[in-house]
Write an enzyme that holds these catalytic residues in place. Structure first.
Site, PDB file in Angstrom:
ATOM      1  CB  ALA A   1      -0.417 -13.442  -9.229  1.00  0.00           C
ATOM      2  CB  ALA A   2       0.078  -8.434  -5.988  1.00  0.00           C
ATOM      3  N   GLY A   3       2.899  -9.444  -6.738  1.00  0.00           N
ATOM      4  CA  GLY A   3       4.326  -9.200  -6.928  1.00  0.00           C
ATOM      5  C   GLY A   3       4.821  -9.720  -8.265  1.00  0.00           C
ATOM      6  CG  ASP A   4       4.686 -13.801  -9.104  1.00  0.00           C
ATOM      7  OD1 ASP A   4       5.819 -13.579  -8.632  1.00  0.00           O
ATOM      8  OD2 ASP A   4       3.982 -14.776  -8.769  1.00  0.00           O
TER       9      ASP A   4
ATOM     10  CB  ALA B   1      -0.936   0.000   1.205  1.00  0.00           C
TER      11      ALA B   1
END
Length: 293
Positions: free
Chosen positions: A241-244, A215
């Site tokens: 899968a946000a970081g990917d 955030a």
């Protein structure tokens, strides 16, 4: 535009939707269950392909699971010619997703934990200007890093999941680190963001450091150069899968000629879309979705 090779993992994800992540000694009933394709290697390769980058994945899975993978990836234009089927189980993950969207993940390596020479040799088809993207869900990583540099490739590392053995890897050969606050703390030895960035920049002075802060957005630092991108406010459904997604879209942006700040903003938008819907690889948006969002 140069090419990118992702050498990494393929998992079959087993996801359970819960009110909250299970505590030790507790048994709970899930509100929903699903299986899906995942693994950091596959997720990041799909993100790159959906972003429009010329992307190949070098990976291993059970031979019996390969037809399903090919069918799933057919719409994305991802090159799977370097994915090899073995006579062993595919990697898999057990994912708990609580109502806030946060998750807890257990990984069993399967085929990811027995990387063969033929799979690693995919690196030999690439050269200067091409990018090699790596994570920490397959074995023989120090050898793979060195091989990429010997080919003259730009080595990008997402050091996830973190293990203490990483500190013995030839990290000085890495050109771009893309890591979150937890991974940054382990590698730098500091939990405070500015100290963390300073320590990472001092430890790897030739590398670009991309620190993702959820955030709080993301920060890039390389020497005296620094850029910041604010996070976007969305209702988080599943952060799996946000970081990917961020990793794939950031590198795709660079390959497409965007500057660092532009690539960060692009990656932030793509990751915001990803967390707004459930799943791993299937939740990653197409470039047109990101442009129109």
């Amino acid at each position: 535009m140069k090419r990118i090779l992702v050498l990494g993992s393929i998992n079959i994800d087993h996801s359970y939707e819960l009110e909250r992540i299970v505590r030790p000694g507790e048994t709970v009933a899930s509100r929903a269950y699903r299986t899906a394709w995942g693994g950091k290697g596959l997720n990041q390769a799909i993100a790159l392909a959906k972003a429009g980058a010329e992307t190949a994945l070098a990976a291993q899975l059970s031979a019996g699971d390969r037809p399903g993978l090919e069918k799933f990836c057919a719409p994305f234009g991802l090159d799977l010619s370097k994915v090899r089927g073995l006579d062993c189980p595919s990697g898999h993950a057990i994912i708990q997703v609580e109502s806030s969207g946060q998750n807890s993940i257990i990984i069993a390596a399967g085929a990811n934990g027995r990387m063969e020479d033929e799979t690693i040799s995919a690196v030999d088809d690439y050269g200067p200007g091409d990018i090699l993207l790596l994570q920490n869900e397959v074995d023989r990583m120090p050898e793979i890093i060195r091989r990429g540099k010997e080919q003259g490739m730009t080595v990008a590392l997402n050091p996830s999941p973190y293990t203490s053995e990483m500190l013995d890897w030839p990290l000085e050969l890495v050109d771009i680190f893309i890591l979150n606050e937890t991974e940054g703390e382990y590698i730098s030895g500091s939990a405070q963001v500015e100290e963390m960035l300073g320590a990472l920049a001092a430890k790897f002075p030739a590398a670009g450091i991309v620190l993702t802060l959820g955030a709080q957005g993301s920060i890039y630092r390389r020497g005296e150069e620094e850029h910041r991108a604010a996070a976007l406010k969305v209702e988080a459904v599943d952060t799996t899968a946000a970081g990917d997604t961020y990793t794939g879209y950031f590198l795709a942006g660079l390959l497409q000629g965007k500057n660092v700040k532009e690539a960060m903003v692009l990656a932030t938008r793509a990751a915001a879309i990803t967390v707004s819907r459930p799943g791993a690889a299937g939740s990653i948006p197409l470039a047109k979705e990101v442009e129109n969002w």
